[in-house]
Design a protein around this motif. Sequence first.
Motif, PDB file in Angstrom:
ATOM      1  N   LYS A  57       7.363   2.273 -17.766  1.00 18.71           N
ATOM      2  CA  LYS A  57       7.419   3.461 -16.900  1.00 18.71           C
ATOM      3  C   LYS A  57       8.874   3.922 -16.779  1.00 18.71           C
ATOM      4  O   LYS A  57       9.792   3.092 -16.729  1.00 18.71           O
ATOM      5  N   PRO A  58       9.082   5.221 -16.690  1.00 19.52           N
ATOM      6  CA  PRO A  58      10.473   5.716 -16.612  1.00 19.52           C
ATOM      7  C   PRO A  58      11.215   5.207 -15.372  1.00 19.52           C
ATOM      8  O   PRO A  58      12.436   5.060 -15.401  1.00 19.52           O
ATOM      9  N   PHE A  59      10.483   4.912 -14.304  1.00 20.97           N
ATOM     10  CA  PHE A  59      11.154   4.470 -13.073  1.00 20.97           C
ATOM     11  C   PHE A  59      11.433   2.965 -13.039  1.00 20.97           C
ATOM     12  O   PHE A  59      11.987   2.457 -12.064  1.00 20.97           O
ATOM     13  N   CYS A  62      15.035   1.652 -12.261  1.00 21.33           N
ATOM     14  CA  CYS A  62      15.344   2.003 -10.878  1.00 21.33           C
ATOM     15  C   CYS A  62      14.594   1.093  -9.902  1.00 21.33           C
ATOM     16  O   CYS A  62      15.130   0.670  -8.873  1.00 21.33           O
ATOM     17  N   LEU A  63      13.349   0.784 -10.243  1.00 22.96           N
ATOM     18  CA  LEU A  63      12.527  -0.108  -9.407  1.00 22.96           C
ATOM     19  C   LEU A  63      13.162  -1.500  -9.334  1.00 22.96           C
ATOM     20  O   LEU A  63      13.281  -2.093  -8.258  1.00 22.96           O
ATOM     21  N   TYR A  66      16.313  -1.392  -7.176  1.00 29.04           N
ATOM     22  CA  TYR A  66      15.927  -1.343  -5.744  1.00 29.04           C
ATOM     23  C   TYR A  66      15.471  -2.720  -5.261  1.00 29.04           C
ATOM     24  O   TYR A  66      15.886  -3.202  -4.196  1.00 29.04           O
ATOM     25  N   ARG A  94      -0.118   5.868  -4.579  1.00 25.48           N
ATOM     26  CA  ARG A  94       1.293   5.916  -4.947  1.00 25.48           C
ATOM     27  C   ARG A  94       2.161   6.597  -3.897  1.00 25.48           C
ATOM     28  O   ARG A  94       3.265   6.168  -3.636  1.00 25.48           O
ATOM     29  N   GLU A 111       8.848   7.722   0.878  1.00 28.19           N
ATOM     30  CA  GLU A 111       9.208   7.838  -0.537  1.00 28.19           C
ATOM     31  C   GLU A 111       8.292   7.031  -1.440  1.00 28.19           C
ATOM     32  O   GLU A 111       7.748   6.011  -1.036  1.00 28.19           O
ATOM     33  N   GLN A 113       9.188   5.219  -4.023  1.00 23.97           N
ATOM     34  CA  GLN A 113       9.737   3.907  -4.358  1.00 23.97           C
ATOM     35  C   GLN A 113       9.967   3.038  -3.123  1.00 23.97           C
ATOM     36  O   GLN A 113       9.553   1.879  -3.085  1.00 23.97           O
TER      37      GLN A 113
END
Length: 152
Positions: A57-59, A62-63, A66, A94, A111, A113
Amino acid sequence: MEKEQTFVLIKPDGVQRRIIGRIMQRFEDKGFSMVAMKMLIPNQELLQKHYEELMFKPFFPCLICYMLSGPVIAMIWQGKDVVRQIRSMLGEGRNPLEQKPGTVRGDYALELQRNLIHGSDSCESAQKEINLWFNLKEIVDWKPSDLNWVCE
Ligand code: IDP
């Protein structure tokens, strides 16, 4: 005694926002029992395994970033239908903006995330996640004294 177990993780934002106690209170109030808990700063390897299904996944980067950003609380909760019940109590889906008031994400998150909490989505993933985050020795086998008043 109902032995179904689920894995719950309070994410770094839940710890930093000091809502650990309020989240755990909800599960205790419902009648579930905590059978393991620890605070830790997870490492990258553990997080990559935990979220391996999201690797493409593109996130994903970032995940991971975090989730590495501070301590988390890892827990195992036990009780009748606990996997499904806790998923619904945390607010499945989600987008926290779509979650109903009364759910953890619906009450505290805005949010995609930073959504405060993870709960296993099936009995199979609960077992996998419990094995990933805990040793058998860390799980306490105990019987709550009010169990007969909670379950028939
Ligand atoms: P879940 O936690 O509700 O089961 P998953 O799809 O398994 O949701 O995603 C794992 C975590 O990844 C989410 O809890 C959230 O923190 C993050 N996440 C999911 N979708 C997005 C997104 O589109 N952008 C940023 N982060 C996301």
